[in-house]
Design a protein around this motif. Sequence first.
Motif, PDB file in Angstrom:
ATOM      1  N   MET A 148     -24.129   8.056 -11.975  1.00  7.37           N
ATOM      2  CA  MET A 148     -24.014   9.096 -12.880  1.00  7.37           C
ATOM      3  C   MET A 148     -22.556   9.293 -13.298  1.00  7.37           C
ATOM      4  O   MET A 148     -22.373   9.914 -14.448  1.00  7.37           O
ATOM      5  CB  MET A 148     -24.583  10.171 -11.964  1.00  7.37           C
ATOM      6  CG  MET A 148     -26.160   9.971 -11.919  1.00  7.37           C
ATOM      7  SD  MET A 148     -27.467  10.131 -13.300  1.00  7.37           S
ATOM      8  CE  MET A 148     -27.069  12.095 -13.531  1.00  7.37           C
ATOM      9  N   TYR A 149     -21.678   9.176 -12.286  1.00  8.73           N
ATOM     10  CA  TYR A 149     -20.265   9.281 -12.832  1.00  8.73           C
ATOM     11  C   TYR A 149     -19.775   8.305 -13.838  1.00  8.73           C
ATOM     12  O   TYR A 149     -19.073   8.694 -14.592  1.00  8.73           O
ATOM     13  CB  TYR A 149     -19.477   9.335 -11.354  1.00  8.73           C
ATOM     14  CG  TYR A 149     -19.758  10.316 -10.536  1.00  8.73           C
ATOM     15  CD1 TYR A 149     -19.432  11.675 -10.563  1.00  8.73           C
ATOM     16  CD2 TYR A 149     -20.455  10.068  -9.298  1.00  8.73           C
ATOM     17  CE1 TYR A 149     -19.608  12.505  -9.852  1.00  8.73           C
ATOM     18  CE2 TYR A 149     -20.613  11.171  -8.321  1.00  8.73           C
ATOM     19  CZ  TYR A 149     -20.526  12.380  -8.514  1.00  8.73           C
ATOM     20  OH  TYR A 149     -20.575  13.339  -7.732  1.00  8.73           O
ATOM     21  N   VAL A 150     -20.244   7.284 -13.641  1.00 12.95           N
ATOM     22  CA  VAL A 150     -20.143   6.101 -14.614  1.00 12.95           C
ATOM     23  C   VAL A 150     -20.711   6.444 -16.135  1.00 12.95           C
ATOM     24  O   VAL A 150     -19.788   6.521 -17.065  1.00 12.95           O
ATOM     25  CB  VAL A 150     -20.517   4.585 -14.347  1.00 12.95           C
ATOM     26  CG1 VAL A 150     -20.253   3.836 -15.572  1.00 12.95           C
ATOM     27  CG2 VAL A 150     -20.007   4.294 -13.082  1.00 12.95           C
ATOM     28  N   PHE A 157     -15.473   9.747 -22.784  1.00 14.61           N
ATOM     29  CA  PHE A 157     -14.785   8.630 -23.496  1.00 14.61           C
ATOM     30  C   PHE A 157     -15.198   8.244 -24.866  1.00 14.61           C
ATOM     31  O   PHE A 157     -14.651   8.706 -26.115  1.00 14.61           O
ATOM     32  CB  PHE A 157     -14.657   7.493 -22.832  1.00 14.61           C
ATOM     33  CG  PHE A 157     -14.224   6.345 -23.644  1.00 14.61           C
ATOM     34  CD1 PHE A 157     -12.650   6.384 -23.907  1.00 14.61           C
ATOM     35  CD2 PHE A 157     -14.954   5.246 -24.343  1.00 14.61           C
ATOM     36  CE1 PHE A 157     -12.171   5.260 -24.594  1.00 14.61           C
ATOM     37  CE2 PHE A 157     -14.363   4.216 -24.980  1.00 14.61           C
ATOM     38  CZ  PHE A 157     -12.880   4.352 -25.304  1.00 14.61           C
ATOM     39  N   THR A 158     -16.601   8.190 -25.107  1.00 13.72           N
ATOM     40  CA  THR A 158     -17.304   8.298 -26.264  1.00 13.72           C
ATOM     41  C   THR A 158     -17.262   9.412 -27.122  1.00 13.72           C
ATOM     42  O   THR A 158     -17.019   9.410 -28.564  1.00 13.72           O
ATOM     43  CB  THR A 158     -18.610   8.025 -26.212  1.00 13.72           C
ATOM     44  OG1 THR A 158     -19.078   6.727 -25.320  1.00 13.72           O
ATOM     45  CG2 THR A 158     -19.556   7.534 -27.445  1.00 13.72           C
ATOM     46  N   ALA A 230     -26.732  10.077 -22.168  1.00 13.45           N
ATOM     47  CA  ALA A 230     -26.935  11.415 -22.463  1.00 13.45           C
ATOM     48  C   ALA A 230     -28.144  12.133 -22.032  1.00 13.45           C
ATOM     49  O   ALA A 230     -28.075  13.283 -21.529  1.00 13.45           O
ATOM     50  CB  ALA A 230     -26.756  11.493 -24.026  1.00 13.45           C
ATOM     51  N   ILE A 231     -29.341  11.362 -22.396  1.00 14.80           N
ATOM     52  CA  ILE A 231     -30.528  12.025 -21.887  1.00 14.80           C
ATOM     53  C   ILE A 231     -30.607  11.982 -20.442  1.00 14.80           C
ATOM     54  O   ILE A 231     -31.232  12.927 -20.067  1.00 14.80           O
ATOM     55  CB  ILE A 231     -31.737  11.140 -22.557  1.00 14.80           C
ATOM     56  CG1 ILE A 231     -33.092  11.944 -22.523  1.00 14.80           C
ATOM     57  CG2 ILE A 231     -32.014   9.904 -21.995  1.00 14.80           C
ATOM     58  CD1 ILE A 231     -33.046  13.423 -23.274  1.00 14.80           C
ATOM     59  N   PHE A 232     -30.092  10.881 -19.759  1.00 16.18           N
ATOM     60  CA  PHE A 232     -30.128  11.078 -18.258  1.00 16.18           C
ATOM     61  C   PHE A 232     -29.348  12.275 -17.655  1.00 16.18           C
ATOM     62  O   PHE A 232     -29.622  12.526 -16.618  1.00 16.18           O
ATOM     63  CB  PHE A 232     -29.695   9.651 -17.706  1.00 16.18           C
ATOM     64  CG  PHE A 232     -30.885   8.877 -17.691  1.00 16.18           C
ATOM     65  CD1 PHE A 232     -31.995   8.916 -16.776  1.00 16.18           C
ATOM     66  CD2 PHE A 232     -30.764   7.550 -18.240  1.00 16.18           C
ATOM     67  CE1 PHE A 232     -32.792   8.118 -16.715  1.00 16.18           C
ATOM     68  CE2 PHE A 232     -31.788   6.563 -18.288  1.00 16.18           C
ATOM     69  CZ  PHE A 232     -32.777   6.964 -17.541  1.00 16.18           C
ATOM     70  N   ALA A 233     -28.457  13.052 -18.521  1.00 18.42           N
ATOM     71  CA  ALA A 233     -27.678  14.012 -17.955  1.00 18.42           C
ATOM     72  C   ALA A 233     -28.520  15.239 -18.087  1.00 18.42           C
ATOM     73  O   ALA A 233     -28.308  16.262 -17.411  1.00 18.42           O
ATOM     74  CB  ALA A 233     -26.459  14.317 -18.997  1.00 18.42           C
ATOM     75  N   MET A 284     -22.325  15.624 -16.514  1.00 17.20           N
ATOM     76  CA  MET A 284     -22.647  14.495 -15.615  1.00 17.20           C
ATOM     77  C   MET A 284     -21.633  14.521 -14.348  1.00 17.20           C
ATOM     78  O   MET A 284     -21.903  14.187 -13.306  1.00 17.20           O
ATOM     79  CB  MET A 284     -22.917  13.302 -16.254  1.00 17.20           C
ATOM     80  CG  MET A 284     -23.975  13.461 -17.181  1.00 17.20           C
ATOM     81  SD  MET A 284     -24.506  11.690 -18.072  1.00 17.20           S
ATOM     82  CE  MET A 284     -25.185  10.898 -16.535  1.00 17.20           C
ATOM     83  N   LEU A 285     -20.413  14.603 -14.693  1.00  9.07           N
ATOM     84  CA  LEU A 285     -19.096  14.239 -13.549  1.00  9.07           C
ATOM     85  C   LEU A 285     -19.330  15.695 -12.711  1.00  9.07           C
ATOM     86  O   LEU A 285     -18.915  15.369 -11.644  1.00  9.07           O
ATOM     87  CB  LEU A 285     -17.983  14.355 -14.367  1.00  9.07           C
ATOM     88  CG  LEU A 285     -17.836  13.272 -15.391  1.00  9.07           C
ATOM     89  CD1 LEU A 285     -16.370  13.140 -16.156  1.00  9.07           C
ATOM     90  CD2 LEU A 285     -17.580  11.927 -14.468  1.00  9.07           C
TER      91      LEU A 285
END
Length: 340
Positions: A148-150, A157-158, A230-233, A284-285
Amino acid sequence: MISIGTPLLWTQFLVFVLIALAIDFLALNRQGSHTVSMREATIWTLVWVAVSSLFVGWLWWYLGGTGPDPISRELADAKALEFITGYLVEKALAVDNIFVFLMIFTYFAVPSAFQKRVLMIGILGALVLRAIMIFIGAWLISQFHWIMYVFGAFLLFTGIKMWWAAGQEPDLGNNPALRWIQRHMKLSPNYDDEKFFTVTDGVKMATPLFVVILLIGIVDLVFAVDSIPAIFAITTDPFIVLTSNVFAILGLRAMYFLLAGMHERFHLLSYGLAIVLGFIGIKMLLIDIYKVPIVWSLGFTITTLAVTMLLSLRIPARTGKAGTAFPFSPKRDDGSTEEK
């Protein structure tokens, strides 16, 4: 990983999507190759939004205590909100996708009558690709929480990269994928109806339409790499992740023809998308420190996109630089050519 996706729900969803695709394909075949009008694009866009609304409404009813297999009203509310937020984020990211499609079609002078079928093929490829990547992502998250951190760092970054590139004219002529295709394939300078391959002077060559299909597939892959994290966040439920993605993609073709003539009006939208991606990355971070409520994510996304769209209408766009020309000028359906 906890999911509401029972075998029955997955089956019902699959049947729902297959019926929707069959209707879309039937309409495409009956109409044949033709230029899509703004009226037709608007109707189909509204149809797909209505279909998505019906699905989430049915899911909320099914889970919330009045359906045949009730769970709880609280869970139904939460899952419906997750679906709506995920659907909106994917729709927003799809707008950037649409503008890249427009650039490819313009660059290759794809006749407007051919664009509809090309987009349909691209959408089918995107559906398969997203499903594969979502299940891989769900497995990775279930096995390695640190992923999740990755994902968060990648999205941040994106977002920064998208902000930096916003407003700049893409140079498709120097695209590595296109240059590789030029080096390894024999390319015809002419279209041959909707064929992907043609024979010129006894030599079998790929038509510009085939190159366009390949590039759209690559674009689908690149955007999937951005949108899946993005959706997993928003939710880690594979059922909600996949369903919100699929319904956002199903309306992509109609939305393309609706927005194709408006890309210059919403020239600041990329900045809004960059902010949204950055926000999701930070979310997410911070997932193990503070979990941002879904309502906040939904409100932030809607507000950011609305503000950038309104500012786009008030602030004139800057003129960008033209890209490098393609080594040939594909012929249009009327036999003329367009010099790049």
